[in-house]
Design an enzyme around this catalytic site. Structure first.
Site, PDB file in Angstrom:
ATOM      1  N   ARG A  23     117.871  11.079   6.669  1.00 44.88           N
ATOM      2  CA  ARG A  23     117.949  10.187   5.701  1.00 44.88           C
ATOM      3  C   ARG A  23     118.867   9.077   5.795  1.00 44.88           C
ATOM      4  NH1 ARG A  23     117.360  14.030   0.610  1.00 44.88           N
ATOM      5  NH2 ARG A  23     114.780  14.141   0.621  1.00 44.88           N
ATOM      6  N   GLU A  35     110.000  13.749  10.587  1.00 42.61           N
ATOM      7  CA  GLU A  35     108.769  14.257   9.956  1.00 42.61           C
ATOM      8  C   GLU A  35     107.707  15.101  10.682  1.00 42.61           C
ATOM      9  OE1 GLU A  35     107.845  13.989   6.888  1.00 42.61           O
ATOM     10  OE2 GLU A  35     109.821  12.891   6.291  1.00 42.61           O
ATOM     11  N   GLN A  40     105.500  22.339   9.079  1.00 42.20           N
ATOM     12  CA  GLN A  40     105.569  23.902   8.998  1.00 42.20           C
ATOM     13  C   GLN A  40     106.743  24.366   9.274  1.00 42.20           C
ATOM     14  OE1 GLN A  40     102.492  25.287   8.411  1.00 42.20           O
ATOM     15  NE2 GLN A  40     101.582  23.388   8.114  1.00 42.20           N
ATOM     16  N   THR A  41     107.750  23.639   8.986  1.00 42.58           N
ATOM     17  CA  THR A  41     109.207  24.099   9.537  1.00 42.58           C
ATOM     18  C   THR A  41     110.107  23.723   8.450  1.00 42.58           C
ATOM     19  OG1 THR A  41     108.507  23.652  11.720  1.00 42.58           O
ATOM     20  CG2 THR A  41     110.669  24.247  11.405  1.00 42.58           C
ATOM     21  N   LEU A  78     110.894  25.777  17.911  1.00 42.22           N
ATOM     22  CA  LEU A  78     110.241  25.005  16.651  1.00 42.22           C
ATOM     23  C   LEU A  78     108.867  25.629  16.512  1.00 42.22           C
ATOM     24  CD1 LEU A  78     111.452  21.568  16.594  1.00 42.22           C
ATOM     25  CD2 LEU A  78     111.756  23.338  14.867  1.00 42.22           C
ATOM     26  N   TYR A  80     104.511  25.511  17.144  1.00 36.96           N
ATOM     27  CA  TYR A  80     103.597  24.464  17.080  1.00 36.96           C
ATOM     28  C   TYR A  80     103.783  23.312  18.141  1.00 36.96           C
ATOM     29  CZ  TYR A  80     102.780  26.534  12.494  1.00 36.96           C
ATOM     30  OH  TYR A  80     102.472  27.297  11.719  1.00 36.96           O
ATOM     31  N   TYR A 118      99.880  12.042   5.684  1.00 36.72           N
ATOM     32  CA  TYR A 118     101.258  12.090   5.127  1.00 36.72           C
ATOM     33  C   TYR A 118     102.244  11.592   5.981  1.00 36.72           C
ATOM     34  CZ  TYR A 118     105.347  14.341   4.093  1.00 36.72           C
ATOM     35  OH  TYR A 118     106.908  14.342   3.878  1.00 36.72           O
ATOM     36  N   CYS A 190     112.281  22.569  -8.917  1.00 34.68           N
ATOM     37  CA  CYS A 190     110.655  22.936  -9.162  1.00 34.68           C
ATOM     38  C   CYS A 190     110.151  23.854  -8.045  1.00 34.68           C
ATOM     39  CB  CYS A 190     109.959  21.466  -9.187  1.00 34.68           C
ATOM     40  SG  CYS A 190     108.306  21.937  -9.963  1.00 34.68           S
ATOM     41  N   CYS A 197     113.198  24.878 -15.008  1.00 32.51           N
ATOM     42  CA  CYS A 197     112.815  23.796 -15.734  1.00 32.51           C
ATOM     43  C   CYS A 197     113.880  23.470 -16.533  1.00 32.51           C
ATOM     44  CB  CYS A 197     111.638  24.487 -16.432  1.00 32.51           C
ATOM     45  SG  CYS A 197     110.211  24.892 -15.763  1.00 32.51           S
TER      46      CYS A 197
END
Length: 338
Positions: A23, A35, A40-41, A78, A80, A118, A190, A197
């Protein structure tokens, strides 16, 4: 309501955002790598891989010049693994087609190998601050609860509907903070089970909280054809060397693994191995059963020790094994035995 949610979310994010290494940059290359790794990780699992990978390959150019086997080795664990192959191939395309400069148009990003809607949206938003909603499972969960969407989010038509709704929210707002705010809100408040909440900045606007349906939503019912394979897996040795075969294609393409067959006994394994490699093995002992779960299949591996009477191609010492990219399914067997 629709004009209030994004402001509250962005404000909350700026005050509570997680400090993550990917970030602290708007470099599209680094964002792209993060990304792809995050698919899946979990974030916690990805961070050390990301830092090692970027330290070794800080630029598109350095990745494009790398040996694929080294890329796989850094990816080891990792899972995949086709992701690793795709980023290596894409780095070469970026050098050839874009002179090593990551494209800033959504359609160009989407056209790259291994990048779907995505990921293209995330890069467009995080690196170039364009108004694209990055809708993953986290965003689907938050938005389906806020708007009390009762349709199955595992269906493409529901994802499309939520994406269109989110695209309306993002117009004229900080898309990066909005998208990453959805991620952090999903991670911190969430949650899948027992959402907090009363601590949520969107609770006053959340329809599922208002109607007490937050523990029912989202509805996510996936049709999965899961297959379990029963395999005889061979630890094949000659003196102090071990046989590992490089997979040419399939699930673990370009990774090194143990020889295994879907046969009924170690004696059937010996016959199949002799048919494939024209060498006869001797079965020495049963070692242990192992189980490894992939997304759509499970391997139940019955591990036996076999011995060759002479050295075979592709045999490695213990030290050499450490340098090879080996999938987790087989690495946990190898490390527990040698």
């Amino acid at each position: 309501m629709i004009n209030m949610i994004q402001d509250k979310l962005i404000k909350w994010y700026k005050e509570n955002k997680r400090d993550l290494p990917f970030r602290n940059t708007d470099d599209p290359y680094k964002i792209w790598i993060s990304e792809i790794m995050l698919q899946q990780t979990t974030v916690a699992a990805v961070i050390p891989y990301y830092e090692r990978f970027i330290n070794r390959f800080p630029t598109i150019s350095s990745l494009s010049k790398a040996d694929l086997e080294e890329v796989y080795k850094l990816w080891e664990g990792l899972g995949y693994y086709r992701r690793a192959k795709h980023i290596h191939e894409t780095s070469k395309i970026l050098m050839e087609k874009y002179d090593g400069i990551f494209p800033n148009e959504y359609e160009d990003i989407l056209s790259l190998k291994g990048i779907g809607p995505y990921t293209a949206s995330a890069i467009s938003s995080f690196a170039f601050h364009k108004s694209y909603s990055a809708i993953d499972g986290n965003a689907l969960r938050v938005l389906s609860r806020v708007f009390e969407i009762k349709e199955n989010i595992a269906l493409n038509k529901t994802v499309k509907m939520i994406t269109e709704l989110s695209n309306k929210l993002i117009v004229d707002h900080d898309s990066s903070s909005y998208n990453q705010g959805l991620m952090d809100l999903a991670n911190m408040i969430c949650k899948v089970k027992n959402p907090q909440c009363t601590n949520c900045p969107l609770s006053d606007d959340c329809l599922s909280y208002k109607h007490h349906s937050e523990k029912l939503l989202p509805i996510s019912i996936k049709k999965v054809n899961h297959k379990e394979l029963s395999l005889i897996t061979g630890i094949i040795t000659y003196e102090d060397q071990y046989l590992l075969i490089k997979n040419d294609d399939g699930l673990l393409e370009n990774m090194y693994g143990l020889v295994q067959y879907e046969v009924e006994s170690p004696y059937s394994f010996i016959s199949k191995f002799e048919e494939d490699y024209h060498e006869r093995l001797e079965a020495v002992s049963f070692i242990k059963d192992y189980r490894h779960v992939f997304t759509h299949r499970t391997w139940k591996m019955h591990v036996y020790h076999f011995v060759s009477s002479k050295p075979l191609d592709h045999m490695y010492t213990k030290e050499e094994l450490l340098t090879l990219p080996i999938p987790t399914a087989h690495k946990k067997i190898i490390t527990s035995i040698i």
